[in-house]
Design a protein around this motif. Structure first.
Motif, mmCIF file in Angstrom:
data_model
loop_
_atom_site.group_PDB
_atom_site.id
_atom_site.type_symbol
_atom_site.label_atom_id
_atom_site.label_comp_id
_atom_site.label_asym_id
_atom_site.label_seq_id
_atom_site.Cartn_x
_atom_site.Cartn_y
_atom_site.Cartn_z
ATOM 1 N N ASN A 71 -10.547 4.167 0.095
ATOM 2 C CA ASN A 71 -10.741 2.897 -0.045
ATOM 3 C C ASN A 71 -10.933 1.935 1.683
ATOM 4 O OD1 ASN A 71 -11.119 -0.094 -0.631
ATOM 5 N ND2 ASN A 71 -12.340 1.545 -2.374
ATOM 6 N N LYS A 72 -11.880 2.345 2.143
ATOM 7 C CA LYS A 72 -11.435 1.216 3.617
ATOM 8 C C LYS A 72 -10.578 -0.824 2.810
ATOM 9 C CE LYS A 72 -15.652 2.961 5.481
ATOM 10 N NZ LYS A 72 -17.383 2.768 6.024
ATOM 11 N N PHE A 73 -10.969 -0.889 2.048
ATOM 12 C CA PHE A 73 -10.543 -2.164 1.930
ATOM 13 C C PHE A 73 -8.384 -2.573 2.162
ATOM 14 C CE2 PHE A 73 -8.611 -5.092 -0.578
ATOM 15 C CZ PHE A 73 -8.722 -6.698 -1.133
ATOM 16 N N TYR A 74 -8.005 -0.365 2.186
ATOM 17 C CA TYR A 74 -6.547 -0.683 2.134
ATOM 18 C C TYR A 74 -6.549 0.282 3.330
ATOM 19 C CZ TYR A 74 -5.701 -2.167 -2.792
ATOM 20 O OH TYR A 74 -6.542 -3.108 -3.261
ATOM 21 N N GLU A 75 -7.617 0.395 3.684
ATOM 22 C CA GLU A 75 -6.797 1.579 5.138
ATOM 23 C C GLU A 75 -5.912 0.528 6.223
ATOM 24 O OE1 GLU A 75 -10.729 4.076 5.939
ATOM 25 O OE2 GLU A 75 -10.979 2.594 6.767
ATOM 26 N N GLY A 76 -5.166 1.567 6.613
ATOM 27 C CA GLY A 76 -4.409 1.169 8.470
ATOM 28 C C GLY A 76 -2.992 1.003 7.717
ATOM 29 N N GLU A 77 -1.996 0.165 8.499
ATOM 30 C CA GLU A 77 -0.550 0.134 7.748
ATOM 31 C C GLU A 77 -0.298 -1.382 7.588
ATOM 32 O OE1 GLU A 77 1.786 2.025 7.064
ATOM 33 O OE2 GLU A 77 -0.062 3.885 7.497
ATOM 34 N N ASP A 78 -1.318 -2.382 8.537
ATOM 35 C CA ASP A 78 -0.686 -3.416 8.475
ATOM 36 C C ASP A 78 -2.274 -4.378 8.151
ATOM 37 O OD1 ASP A 78 1.360 -3.944 9.834
ATOM 38 O OD2 ASP A 78 0.806 -3.400 11.501
ATOM 39 N N ASN A 79 -2.770 -3.543 7.134
ATOM 40 C CA ASN A 79 -4.287 -3.934 6.387
ATOM 41 C C ASN A 79 -4.033 -5.284 5.391
ATOM 42 O OD1 ASN A 79 -6.184 -3.749 4.334
ATOM 43 N ND2 ASN A 79 -6.963 -2.420 5.064
ATOM 44 N N PRO A 80 -4.094 -6.615 5.360
ATOM 45 C CA PRO A 80 -4.695 -7.731 4.200
ATOM 46 C C PRO A 80 -3.975 -7.404 2.871
ATOM 47 C CG PRO A 80 -6.101 -8.235 6.321
ATOM 48 C CD PRO A 80 -5.716 -6.649 6.131
ATOM 49 N N GLY A 81 -5.292 -6.439 2.829
ATOM 50 C CA GLY A 81 -5.134 -5.991 1.429
ATOM 51 C C GLY A 81 -3.458 -5.214 1.102
ATOM 52 N N LEU A 82 -2.614 -4.394 1.520
ATOM 53 C CA LEU A 82 -2.236 -4.084 0.885
ATOM 54 C C LEU A 82 -1.311 -5.162 1.251
ATOM 55 C CD1 LEU A 82 -1.689 -0.888 3.752
ATOM 56 C CD2 LEU A 82 -1.752 -0.798 1.527
ATOM 57 N N ILE A 83 -0.978 -6.116 1.990
ATOM 58 C CA ILE A 83 -0.025 -7.041 2.430
ATOM 59 C C ILE A 83 -0.393 -7.965 1.029
ATOM 60 C CG2 ILE A 83 0.876 -9.220 3.385
ATOM 61 C CD1 ILE A 83 -0.344 -8.300 5.992
ATOM 62 N N LEU A 84 -1.374 -8.157 0.680
ATOM 63 C CA LEU A 84 -1.225 -9.101 -0.411
ATOM 64 C C LEU A 84 -1.406 -8.164 -1.791
ATOM 65 C CD1 LEU A 84 -5.399 -10.184 -0.165
ATOM 66 C CD2 LEU A 84 -2.690 -11.795 -0.109
ATOM 67 N N LEU A 85 -0.598 -7.279 -1.830
ATOM 68 C CA LEU A 85 -0.371 -6.463 -3.179
ATOM 69 C C LEU A 85 0.395 -6.374 -3.055
ATOM 70 C CD1 LEU A 85 -1.799 -2.640 -2.633
ATOM 71 C CD2 LEU A 85 -2.028 -4.265 -5.341
ATOM 72 N N HIS A 86 1.676 -6.336 -2.126
ATOM 73 C CA HIS A 86 2.765 -6.824 -2.005
ATOM 74 C C HIS A 86 3.475 -8.224 -2.344
ATOM 75 C CE1 HIS A 86 6.822 -8.655 -0.021
ATOM 76 N NE2 HIS A 86 6.801 -7.295 -0.128
ATOM 77 N N ASP A 87 2.635 -9.105 -2.037
ATOM 78 C CA ASP A 87 2.565 -10.808 -2.511
ATOM 79 C C ASP A 87 3.086 -10.537 -3.809
ATOM 80 O OD1 ASP A 87 4.023 -10.434 0.373
ATOM 81 O OD2 ASP A 87 2.063 -12.564 0.571
ATOM 82 N N ILE A 88 1.620 -10.007 -4.436
ATOM 83 C CA ILE A 88 0.994 -10.286 -5.595
ATOM 84 C C ILE A 88 2.062 -9.610 -6.972
ATOM 85 C CG2 ILE A 88 -0.608 -9.460 -7.504
ATOM 86 C CD1 ILE A 88 -2.563 -9.860 -5.435
ATOM 87 N N LEU A 89 2.315 -8.359 -6.348
ATOM 88 C CA LEU A 89 3.209 -7.529 -7.269
ATOM 89 C C LEU A 89 4.837 -8.428 -7.318
ATOM 90 C CD1 LEU A 89 2.676 -4.053 -5.921
ATOM 91 C CD2 LEU A 89 2.289 -4.656 -8.339
ATOM 92 N N MET A 90 5.325 -8.583 -6.057
ATOM 93 C CA MET A 90 6.608 -9.804 -6.116
ATOM 94 C C MET A 90 6.618 -10.765 -6.800
ATOM 95 S SD MET A 90 8.926 -7.785 -4.184
ATOM 96 C CE MET A 90 9.865 -9.826 -3.832
ATOM 97 N N THR A 91 5.212 -11.717 -6.493
ATOM 98 C CA THR A 91 4.979 -12.543 -7.431
ATOM 99 C C THR A 91 5.162 -11.847 -9.146
ATOM 100 O OG1 THR A 91 4.461 -13.850 -6.161
ATOM 101 C CG2 THR A 91 3.362 -14.847 -7.626
ATOM 102 N N TYR A 92 4.339 -11.209 -9.351
ATOM 103 C CA TYR A 92 4.588 -10.893 -10.679
ATOM 104 C C TYR A 92 6.193 -10.277 -11.801
ATOM 105 C CZ TYR A 92 4.039 -8.152 -15.031
ATOM 106 O OH TYR A 92 4.062 -8.376 -16.612
ATOM 107 N N CYS A 93 6.495 -9.906 -10.082
ATOM 108 C CA CYS A 93 9.053 -10.008 -10.835
ATOM 109 C C CYS A 93 8.955 -11.315 -11.274
ATOM 110 C CB CYS A 93 9.184 -9.989 -9.328
ATOM 111 S SG CYS A 93 9.223 -7.632 -9.192
#
Length: 660
Positions: free
Chosen positions: A396-418
């Protein structure tokens, strides 16, 4: 492989009664990585291996617990006795416990002078570690096992225990007890779940099977097709032609993969016997076009309330949603927005939830590197999240690339869920549940709270005891046996009756079985909670029944079934399976002799049906406990149960899944 070794680790057998050197037993402490296990081993410095006598301290100081080989497994003493860690490891599975009087506190010896204080245990059996107070002489540790057996205190005369603790933290999560800071509580779940399945292929096949048994999460998240040969080969000894274990042992082994799971319980006391019942022919089911923005708007009043919730849910169940509508409708389906709320009430709710989210996010964002070093759980959560986020589906283009904003948000949301649920924290698979939600929401805060609501439904799947997974696999077996007892019997004859290959389907709700576009459709249909409870189990039944003919006609065995089911990934027609699962639900609801166990799984109750009812039958029938009938007229059918579509009403091509 020995990963830690420390000499000068003493047991004070006299417990401080005197300073006689004979009461200090010098020994060597080792941490050994053995196949899939990590073993902690202590033995006196001058001790030679004696597999028949290994001791650990009992609950009271007047006794010890002796680990002795069972009579059948006892090896001869003398020159032929094994003298390696491998031989000792093999002995662990044949030990039994017995209490032995030991009142004088001195080191007990064999007739040949060997010490009997030696002990070893697996980290999976470790419950807690008690440390000494700082400044209180030699550093010491006391290991407490899960069965409340306490081992003798180990005193570190040559150095301290910090290196040992650091070594153990590579394999288990250690956290301070709220009641006593000297006690470190052990949690091995997240460490085991973090292991990549690809690493399993580098290990001996027996180790792989142990991984499957001890950690079905990680094992089933990987590619089963790559490991089926390992599973079969793991039961071969040195000579495959003469020493292969019978297939029944394989079934017994994997039936124990989830503790407490007993799939075939129909003949056990207290369980209902599911006899062969004629469910009749599956009705033909059609699906309609996705709900449009216009249809959604027509069902709202001037203040933004949904006028007919049941009708909207039925439309979504029968056709799903157009993509433009998902961002709003998913908030209702997941429970973030109340169905009876006004537009103004929802706006106020979002403001409150935005403040709450960023307060939680600030908690982990403000943790310094030094603070994180002292918080092993937070450190481990971050490590697990980073690994899983890097493995996110990039199709999915939303998550393409290593520094994609979508991947960064995934990380931040999961850390906040912790921070939101620190006890559960992060477990492998959660990122699979979040990524479609974030893609649809395109908003960090909304995605987080929708994910929280989704996790409220899925929470039990990720708990350490796996109670949710146990229950679902048992329920699935019950439904499949009613639907097709012959197929169930065939699976059992091929040692596949435990349905272990469905574990990944249930764990992350088919996320890795369907394309990204199809999973959006499948999830929104399931979130309507129609046409019955546990509709996802009927989806499993629909997939398995669709593959039944090929599996049985080609006489697939255990290995081939596992491989075949795994290779269905990304090849399943979502509309066909939705039609088939709905048809199965109608079959069961129309059954007049539906077993009570099935009724409870599907949330169906029996009641009298009058001659004036839709069925025209005055017998008792199974009906839904839902407030309205799902099967009222819903316009524009476009897909039949066979997966074909009416050419005159062809649905438009799926739109590109890129952010609006």
């Amino acid at each position: 492989q020995v990963v830690y070794e420390q000499e000068g680790v003493f047991i004070h057998s006299s417990c401080g009664k005197n300073d006689d050197q004979d009461n200090l037993i010098a020994g060597v402490l080792r941490v050994i990585e053995k196949e899939n296990e990590v073993i902690v081993d202590w033995r006196p410095s001058d001790d030679t291996l004696d597999n028949s006598n290994i001791l650990c301290a009992g609950k009271d100081s007047s006794s010890v617990v002796e680990w002795t080989q069972t009579p059948k497994e006892k090896s001869p003493r003398g020159a032929d006795r094994p003298s390696s860690y491998e031989a000792e490891w093999d002995m662990v599975t044949t030990v039994s416990f017995k209490k032995k009087p030991h009142s004088n506190g001195d080191a007990t010896t064999h007739a040949n002078g060997e010490s009997k204080w030696s002990f070893l245990f697996s980290l999976t059996d470790l419950k807690s570690i008690k440390q000494n107070k700082e400044g209180m002489g030699w550093s010491y540790l006391v290991f407490c096992l899960k069965d409340d057996v306490r081992l003798p205190a180990l005193h570190f005369h040559h150095g301290d225990s910090k290196l040992l603790i650091k070594c153990l933290e590579k394999h288990v999560v250690l956290s301070e007890s709220p009641q006593d800071k000297r006690i470190l509580l052990v949690n091995s779940q997240n460490k085991s779940l973090s292991q990549s399945f690809e690493n399993l292929l580098d290990e001996p096949s027996y180790g792989l099977l142990q991984k499957l048994k001890k950690d079905p999460y990680t094992a089933t998240m990987g590619r089963f097709s790559k490991v089926t040969n390992y599973i079969f080969d793991s039961f071969r000894l040195t000579d495959p032609s003469t020493q292969r274990r019978p297939p029944s042992e394989m079934a017994d082994f994997l039936n124990d993969a989830i503790p407490g799971l007993k799939i075939n319980q129909q003949e056990e006391p207290g369980f209902e016997v599911i006899t062969r019942i004629d469910l009749g022919k599956q009705p033909e089911v059609t699906r309609r076009e996705p709900v449009t923005a216009e249809e959604w708007a027509k069902n709202m009043d001037s203040e933004g309330r949904i006028l007919n919730v049941d009708y909207i849910k039925q439309l979504i169940f029968k056709g799903g949603l157009c993509h433009a509508l998902r961002k709003e409708a998913w908030k209702f389906l997941l429970g973030y927005f109340p169905w009876n709320s006004t537009k103004e009430e929802r706006a106020n709710l979002q403001k409150r939830k935005t403040d709450e989210y960023f307060r939680m996010k600030l908690q982990w964002k403000s943790v310094s590197e030094e603070q994180e070093k002292r918080n092993s759980r937070l450190r481990d959560y971050r490590s697990l999240i980073e690994k899983d986020v890097n493995r996110t589906d990039r199709t999915n283009k939303f998550y393409e690339g290593e520094d994609n904003p979508g991947l960064i948000l995934l990380h931040d949301i999961l850390m906040t869920y912790c921070m939101y649920d620190f006890d559960l924290g992060y477990v492998q698979g959660m990122s699979d549940l979040l990524s479609p939600v974030l893609y649809v929401m395109e908003n960090e805060v909304d995605a987080f709270w929708c994910f929280v609501s989704y996790m409220d439904q899925m929470h039990q799947n990720f708990e350490e005891q796996m109670q949710g997974m146990k229950t679902q696999l048992i329920q699935l077996s019950t439904l499949l046996r009613l639907l097709d007892s012959g197929f169930c019997s065939y699976l059992e004859s091929q040692d596949s009756g435990y349905l272990y290959f469905c574990f990944r389907w249930l764990l992350i709700r088919f996320k890795r079985e369907f394309s990204f576009q199809d999973i959006l459709r499948l999830w929104e249909v399931m979130w309507t909670e129609l046409p019955c409870q546990n509709f996802h189990l009927l989806l499993c039944c629909a997939i398995l029944e669709s593959e039944k003919q090929q599996i049985m006609e080609k006489h697939y065995g255990f290995n081939e079934i596992l491989k075949h089911v795994n290779e269905l990934s990304m090849k399943i027609d979502v509309e066909f399976i939705l039609c088939k699962a709905e048809a199965i639900s109608m079959q069961m609801m129309n059954c007049k002799e539906l077993p009570q166990a099935v009724s409870e799984i599907l949330g169906i109750e029996s009641r009298s049906v009058t001659p004036d009812s839709d069925t025209g039958d005055d017998d008792s029938a199974a009906v839904l406990s839902c407030p309205t009938s799902l099967y009222q007229s819903i316009p524009t059918p476009v897909a039949a149960a066979n997966g074909s579509r009416d050419s005159a009403q062809q649905a438009p091509e799926a739109q590109s899944l890129t952010p609006a």
